[in-house]
Design a protein around this motif. Structure first.
Motif, PDB file in Angstrom:
ATOM      1  N   ALA B  36       1.262  -1.315   0.173  1.00  0.00           N
ATOM      2  CA  ALA B  36      -0.209   0.597   0.073  1.00  0.00           C
ATOM      3  C   ALA B  36       0.668   1.480   0.014  1.00  0.00           C
ATOM      4  CB  ALA B  36      -0.803  -0.455   1.154  1.00  0.00           C
ATOM      5  N   ASP B  37       0.236   2.043   0.005  1.00  0.00           N
ATOM      6  CA  ASP B  37       0.620   3.523  -0.601  1.00  0.00           C
ATOM      7  C   ASP B  37       0.421   4.311   1.109  1.00  0.00           C
ATOM      8  OD1 ASP B  37       2.057   5.883  -1.582  1.00  0.00           O
ATOM      9  OD2 ASP B  37       0.359   6.579  -3.376  1.00  0.00           O
ATOM     10  N   GLY B  38       1.853   5.684   1.681  1.00  0.00           N
ATOM     11  CA  GLY B  38       1.220   5.452   2.705  1.00  0.00           C
ATOM     12  C   GLY B  38       1.273   5.291   3.550  1.00  0.00           C
ATOM     13  N   LYS B  39       1.133   5.972   4.753  1.00  0.00           N
ATOM     14  CA  LYS B  39       0.763   4.803   5.961  1.00  0.00           C
ATOM     15  C   LYS B  39       0.566   3.555   6.843  1.00  0.00           C
ATOM     16  CE  LYS B  39       4.722   7.620   5.967  1.00  0.00           C
ATOM     17  NZ  LYS B  39       5.987   7.312   6.093  1.00  0.00           N
ATOM     18  N   PRO B  40       0.726   3.077   7.495  1.00  0.00           N
ATOM     19  CA  PRO B  40      -0.050   1.549   8.095  1.00  0.00           C
ATOM     20  C   PRO B  40      -0.973   2.397   9.059  1.00  0.00           C
ATOM     21  CG  PRO B  40       1.954   1.655   8.533  1.00  0.00           C
ATOM     22  CD  PRO B  40       2.040   2.712   8.275  1.00  0.00           C
ATOM     23  N   SER B  41      -2.008   1.850   9.062  1.00  0.00           N
ATOM     24  CA  SER B  41      -3.003   2.217  10.378  1.00  0.00           C
ATOM     25  C   SER B  41      -2.572   2.570  11.816  1.00  0.00           C
ATOM     26  CB  SER B  41      -4.742   1.848  10.126  1.00  0.00           C
ATOM     27  OG  SER B  41      -4.466   0.201  10.247  1.00  0.00           O
ATOM     28  N   GLU B  42      -3.248   2.277  12.800  1.00  0.00           N
ATOM     29  CA  GLU B  42      -2.722   2.703  13.918  1.00  0.00           C
ATOM     30  C   GLU B  42      -3.039   0.080  14.247  1.00  0.00           C
ATOM     31  OE1 GLU B  42      -1.056   3.276  16.624  1.00  0.00           O
ATOM     32  OE2 GLU B  42      -1.012   5.492  15.068  1.00  0.00           O
ATOM     33  N   GLU B  43      -4.487   0.357  13.666  1.00  0.00           N
ATOM     34  CA  GLU B  43      -5.331  -0.798  13.566  1.00  0.00           C
ATOM     35  C   GLU B  43      -3.726  -2.773  13.361  1.00  0.00           C
ATOM     36  OE1 GLU B  43      -8.711  -1.503  12.557  1.00  0.00           O
ATOM     37  OE2 GLU B  43      -8.771  -3.826  12.916  1.00  0.00           O
ATOM     38  N   GLU B  44      -3.485  -1.615  11.762  1.00  0.00           N
ATOM     39  CA  GLU B  44      -2.475  -2.131  11.186  1.00  0.00           C
ATOM     40  C   GLU B  44      -0.839  -2.595  11.999  1.00  0.00           C
ATOM     41  OE1 GLU B  44      -3.768  -2.328   6.620  1.00  0.00           O
ATOM     42  OE2 GLU B  44      -2.207  -0.484   7.434  1.00  0.00           O
ATOM     43  N   LEU B  45      -0.519  -1.199  12.444  1.00  0.00           N
ATOM     44  CA  LEU B  45       0.830  -1.725  13.341  1.00  0.00           C
ATOM     45  C   LEU B  45       0.102  -2.367  14.347  1.00  0.00           C
ATOM     46  CD1 LEU B  45       1.754   2.741  13.047  1.00  0.00           C
ATOM     47  CD2 LEU B  45       2.629   0.858  12.253  1.00  0.00           C
ATOM     48  N   THR B  46      -0.411  -2.437  14.833  1.00  0.00           N
ATOM     49  CA  THR B  46      -0.547  -3.035  16.563  1.00  0.00           C
ATOM     50  C   THR B  46      -1.385  -4.656  16.048  1.00  0.00           C
ATOM     51  OG1 THR B  46      -2.136  -1.298  17.281  1.00  0.00           O
ATOM     52  CG2 THR B  46      -2.385  -3.061  18.511  1.00  0.00           C
ATOM     53  N   GLU B  47      -1.642  -4.967  14.748  1.00  0.00           N
ATOM     54  CA  GLU B  47      -1.528  -6.703  14.443  1.00  0.00           C
ATOM     55  C   GLU B  47      -0.257  -6.801  14.259  1.00  0.00           C
ATOM     56  OE1 GLU B  47      -4.450  -6.505  11.601  1.00  0.00           O
ATOM     57  OE2 GLU B  47      -6.567  -6.648  13.086  1.00  0.00           O
ATOM     58  N   ALA B  48       0.568  -6.310  13.773  1.00  0.00           N
ATOM     59  CA  ALA B  48       1.603  -6.741  13.263  1.00  0.00           C
ATOM     60  C   ALA B  48       2.578  -7.724  14.647  1.00  0.00           C
ATOM     61  CB  ALA B  48       3.253  -6.450  11.939  1.00  0.00           C
ATOM     62  N   ASP B  49       3.231  -8.787  14.222  1.00  0.00           N
ATOM     63  CA  ASP B  49       3.786  -9.366  15.173  1.00  0.00           C
ATOM     64  C   ASP B  49       5.156  -8.555  15.197  1.00  0.00           C
ATOM     65  OD1 ASP B  49       1.919 -11.054  15.851  1.00  0.00           O
ATOM     66  OD2 ASP B  49       2.575 -12.416  14.283  1.00  0.00           O
ATOM     67  N   GLU B  50       5.819  -7.999  13.835  1.00  0.00           N
ATOM     68  CA  GLU B  50       6.552  -7.218  13.667  1.00  0.00           C
ATOM     69  C   GLU B  50       6.953  -6.041  12.743  1.00  0.00           C
ATOM     70  OE1 GLU B  50      10.445  -9.331  12.559  1.00  0.00           O
ATOM     71  OE2 GLU B  50      11.742  -7.711  12.986  1.00  0.00           O
ATOM     72  N   VAL B  51       7.244  -4.385  13.816  1.00  0.00           N
ATOM     73  CA  VAL B  51       7.115  -3.767  12.585  1.00  0.00           C
ATOM     74  C   VAL B  51       8.461  -3.248  12.782  1.00  0.00           C
ATOM     75  CG1 VAL B  51       6.110  -1.292  12.371  1.00  0.00           C
ATOM     76  CG2 VAL B  51       4.705  -3.129  13.210  1.00  0.00           C
ATOM     77  N   ILE B  52       8.417  -3.195  11.172  1.00  0.00           N
ATOM     78  CA  ILE B  52      10.109  -2.193  10.983  1.00  0.00           C
ATOM     79  C   ILE B  52       9.886  -1.459  10.340  1.00  0.00           C
ATOM     80  CG2 ILE B  52      11.941  -3.034   9.416  1.00  0.00           C
ATOM     81  CD1 ILE B  52      11.686  -6.158   9.602  1.00  0.00           C
ATOM     82  N   ASN B  53      10.892  -0.131  10.187  1.00  0.00           N
ATOM     83  CA  ASN B  53      10.541   1.136   9.724  1.00  0.00           C
ATOM     84  C   ASN B  53      12.028   1.025   8.409  1.00  0.00           C
ATOM     85  OD1 ASN B  53      11.298   3.591   8.743  1.00  0.00           O
ATOM     86  ND2 ASN B  53      11.548   5.068  10.972  1.00  0.00           N
ATOM     87  N   GLY B  54      11.607   0.891   7.336  1.00  0.00           N
ATOM     88  CA  GLY B  54      12.557   0.978   6.465  1.00  0.00           C
ATOM     89  C   GLY B  54      13.302   2.490   6.664  1.00  0.00           C
ATOM     90  N   CYS B  55      12.997   3.246   6.668  1.00  0.00           N
ATOM     91  CA  CYS B  55      14.292   4.664   6.219  1.00  0.00           C
ATOM     92  C   CYS B  55      14.032   5.029   5.284  1.00  0.00           C
ATOM     93  CB  CYS B  55      15.114   4.210   7.015  1.00  0.00           C
ATOM     94  SG  CYS B  55      14.858   3.426   9.081  1.00  0.00           S
ATOM     95  N   GLY B  56      13.154   4.743   4.577  1.00  0.00           N
ATOM     96  CA  GLY B  56      13.182   5.213   3.091  1.00  0.00           C
ATOM     97  C   GLY B  56      13.913   4.341   1.682  1.00  0.00           C
ATOM     98  N   LYS B  57      14.502   3.448   2.167  1.00  0.00           N
ATOM     99  CA  LYS B  57      14.755   2.185   1.471  1.00  0.00           C
ATOM    100  C   LYS B  57      13.646   1.785   0.342  1.00  0.00           C
ATOM    101  CE  LYS B  57      18.131   0.659   5.306  1.00  0.00           C
ATOM    102  NZ  LYS B  57      18.775  -0.664   5.495  1.00  0.00           N
ATOM    103  N   TRP B  58      14.420   0.983  -0.316  1.00  0.00           N
ATOM    104  CA  TRP B  58      13.111   0.176  -1.186  1.00  0.00           C
ATOM    105  C   TRP B  58      13.073  -1.589  -0.912  1.00  0.00           C
ATOM    106  CZ3 TRP B  58      16.845   2.257  -5.999  1.00  0.00           C
ATOM    107  CH2 TRP B  58      16.910   3.472  -6.119  1.00  0.00           C
ATOM    108  N   VAL B  59      12.042  -1.673  -1.360  1.00  0.00           N
ATOM    109  CA  VAL B  59      11.523  -2.870  -1.188  1.00  0.00           C
ATOM    110  C   VAL B  59      11.715  -3.115  -2.625  1.00  0.00           C
ATOM    111  CG1 VAL B  59      10.015  -4.509  -0.607  1.00  0.00           C
ATOM    112  CG2 VAL B  59      10.711  -2.904   1.226  1.00  0.00           C
ATOM    113  N   CYS B  60      12.261  -4.420  -3.559  1.00  0.00           N
ATOM    114  CA  CYS B  60      12.254  -4.756  -4.558  1.00  0.00           C
ATOM    115  C   CYS B  60      12.561  -6.262  -4.698  1.00  0.00           C
ATOM    116  CB  CYS B  60      13.422  -4.687  -5.283  1.00  0.00           C
ATOM    117  SG  CYS B  60      13.878  -2.817  -5.055  1.00  0.00           S
ATOM    118  N   PRO B  61      11.777  -6.633  -5.464  1.00  0.00           N
ATOM    119  CA  PRO B  61      11.876  -8.604  -5.833  1.00  0.00           C
ATOM    120  C   PRO B  61      13.068  -8.733  -5.826  1.00  0.00           C
ATOM    121  CG  PRO B  61      10.494  -7.209  -7.330  1.00  0.00           C
ATOM    122  CD  PRO B  61      11.415  -6.158  -6.803  1.00  0.00           C
ATOM    123  N   GLY B  62      13.268  -9.702  -4.961  1.00  0.00           N
ATOM    124  CA  GLY B  62      14.373 -10.742  -5.128  1.00  0.00           C
ATOM    125  C   GLY B  62      14.730 -11.620  -6.827  1.00  0.00           C
TER     126      GLY B  62
END
Lengths: 437, 437
Positions: B36-62
């Motif tokens: 998704a575009d933008g920021k996760p909701s509070e609910e999504e943040l709470t639900e996740a077992d682990e939350v990682i701040n990507g600090c502007g890095k790029w998530v690309c296919p392996g």
């Protein structure tokens, strides 16, 4: 000031291109005073102002980039994969037309950071903008460079004269400046952009000043075809028939579209070539006949060209490409072996850019070198170091860079440039210049 | 287990190959649940077992490596720049002949370290030694792979049958093993090393098992010439005339010496090609007609081949070479633009190696990805990300690698492999095997 670096492998030219497995170097006042096998004596250790344990890393000659336009470094990724004419006319030139001092300075700061990080100690800059300012920045950054104010002659006689005056004044001012770390050349842009009379004026100045001439040559097939239409000769024959080749020292960039007779001309007049294989591939220019040139004794250096057509200033990648491409094209795996690629990127480059006593790790030579950490997985097993440098190493393996005995990078930290500021400003000015177009 | 990574740019195929500038991904049980575009909701943040701040890095296919021999990884730098016959007969084969389980295991550990460090999540291994042990090591390391016991048929019928039995047993045992992270193929080495009757036996088994076939094809001009002398046809025509192309799914490695009719055959039979441009250059094999293949709809993946002929397993360099070489050879700068090189190294590779729902960052797809830190000088300014990945990035920019939602590398630390031990053992076994020759 003396530095002793021990427990290192050394790629030395003391004994005709050999490696010292485990040795040390002593640098005194910027010059290699001793290059030796084994461990330093107690006396040597005591005498040195600074003693560094190299921890088994490799001391190698600094890399020499024989063709580039650092002033264009904001153009990385701005445009790729387009037909050449469209790329130049719709993308490069409009952007370059908006480059002011701040943007060009930011571009060149970025270029110096990238070059130091990838082991380059010496480079050539051929550009028309703000050369005095760059010469000063290079002086401050501690790099070694050969600089020239590039001249396109497709303008009025007055403008030609103005450009030449500027180029000559720059060349005189900075020649052998910064303790001889800066050399200069004169640089007519290319035979197709400079009328013969203009080239003649430049050659005359070069003779007067005893400076070499750098010029783009036969980069694309179209350029050669159009040159023949206009002047009835291939650009190199054109220069010869005008009597210019015999009158000055020449370093040509590219030399992609040359036949056997042209290579004979290069050899006859001892003209050098900056081979820029990555740029030549990316722009669809072709593959220069480098194996044939080497066979005839033409001196070849390696260059990156600008990041607009590369897109890095990484001489390790350039060495690798030079070693790969000719094998593949000629279907002959023995062409351009690793040690030849290294020689082109070091000793040959230093000679072509006329920086005396650099390009090799030798007693009495200026201490320009990089240190490579060979511990990464992609450098295992420890088999052949020359092979690893050319076929496996990455710029991330370069940990230290020295020019004339002064460290520009230590343990991956840049000491003479404010890298974070430079990167920030490069982005600021990139956005700003883009917004003008 | 769910992971949420936010503040990242995402190279997603959700909307036909676009980048999300600043968004987040949610991974649930190894699968992309949301992109998704933008920021996760509070609910999504709470639900996740682990939350990682990507600090502007790029998530690309392996990255997906469609041709290799990891078992040969101790041979990096062991021999280069020799004529092919001498290189094979005097250097490669004697060394490989001495490879025992320990040495091969060390080689493959080194290969996995290097692959993960350079963003590769999935690879193909075609080799004849200790495949069961490697499959187990890959399972433990968490990588994705397509494996096969390679077969050379220049031996007695009994030996042929023995090899085939071994290959089939291996293929059956490991197909869809490790939660389907492992796929298998059958692999006759090449048309010139496998008599027709032997290939026929292999094709029959492939049909029975519904497995694709991987085979070297037309790598060198000499091989094709000798094949024509022996069988009166080019190797690909030979396979077609024997009826084999229509009967199975084929993935060929190299395909350097193919003409237009051969490319038509590949298209007609939907046979894929692993393009290995660096190996083809370094061994002097030539340049495969990839632009022509793409035009006719042949599916192309990218492979490194082994480190003996490359000398790395770095798929970023392979993408770069694929994007450079065809432009240069054809003198056409629009061939293989950056996005096509990326597609070959990701989506196409995943399809060719038959790993379903991998190779793209898409909802419902398996979470195989790399994270790229774009802060290095050589990645500035922030202009075009696809361009930077192909033309500027280095493996040192890859900070994180995940396969099916499990981290194999985090902040450059390998989590499933003991890198220092592997590097030490690679050197130990390299020295040991060398001493036997």
């Amino acid at each position: 000031m003396s530095i002793l670096i021990h427990t290192v492998s050394i790629r030395t030219d003391e004994k005709s291109f050999n490696w010292i497995e485990d040795g040390y170097v002593i640098i005194n006042e910027g010059v290699f005073k001793k290059i030796a096998d084994g461990k330093p004596s107690e006396e040597e250790l005591t005498e040195a102002d600074e003693v560094i344990n190299g921890c088994g890393k490799w001391v190698c000659p600094g890399l020499v980039n024989t063709h580039g336009h650092a002033g264009m470094s904001l153009l990385r990724g701005y445009s790729d994969d387009l037909p050449l004419d469209q790329w130049l006319k719709e993308k490069m030139w409009p952007f370059e037309g908006k480059l002011d001092l701040e943007a060009t300075k930011a571009a060149r700061g970025l270029a110096m950071v990238e070059m130091i990080r990838s082991g380059t100690t010496t480079f050539l800059e051929m550009y028309h903008l703000f050369m005095h300012e760059f010469a000063q920045d290079i002086t401050d950054a501690g790099m070694r460079a050969t600089l020239m104010r590039s001249m396109i002659g497709l303008c009025s006689k007055e403008e030609q004269k103005e450009k030449l005056l500027e180029a000559v004044e720059f060349a005189k001012t900075w020649h052998k400046a910064a303790d001889s770390r800066i050399q200069t050349m004169l640089a007519p842009h290319a035979p197709y952009t400079c009328p013969p009379e203009f080239i003649e004026m430049i050659v005359e100045e070069a003779i007067k000043l005893d400076l070499p001439i750098h010029m783009h040559l036969a980069e694309t097939r179209k350029e050669v075809r159009e040159h023949i239409q206009q002047y009835h000769h291939h650009p190199l024959e054109h220069l010869e028939k005008l009597g210019f080749l015999s009158e000055a020292r020449w370093l040509f960039a590219h030399g992609v579209h040359l036949n056997e007779e042209h290579i004979d001309l290069l050899a006859e007049y001892k003209a050098g070539i900056s081979h820029n294989p990555i740029s030549n591939l990316k722009l669809g220019s072709g593959v220069a006949p480098i194996a044939e040139m080497l066979q005839k004794g033409v001196k070849i250096g390696l260059g990156t060209d600008s990041v607009a057509s590369n897109n890095t200033l990484d001489m390790i990648e350039e060495m690798r490409m030079a070693a790969f491409i000719h094998k593949g094209i000629a279907e002959d795996p023995i062409l351009i072996p690793a040690e030849v690629a290294i020689k082109m990127a070091t000793k040959n480059g230093a000679e072509l850019l006329e920086h005396e006593k650099t390009g090799e790790i030798k007693t009495g030579y200026k201490a320009d070198f990089m240190i490579i950490d060979s511990h990464a997985a992609h450098m295992q097993p420890a088999s052949n170091r020359d092979s690893h440098i050319v076929y496996a190493a990455k710029s991330s393996d370069v940990t230290d860079v020295y020019v004339e005995g002064l460290p520009l990078m230590r343990n991956k930290e840049l000491l003479t440039l404010d890298e974070e500021k430079i990167k920030f400003e490069a982005n600021e000015h990139y956005q700003r210049v883009r917004s003008y177009i």
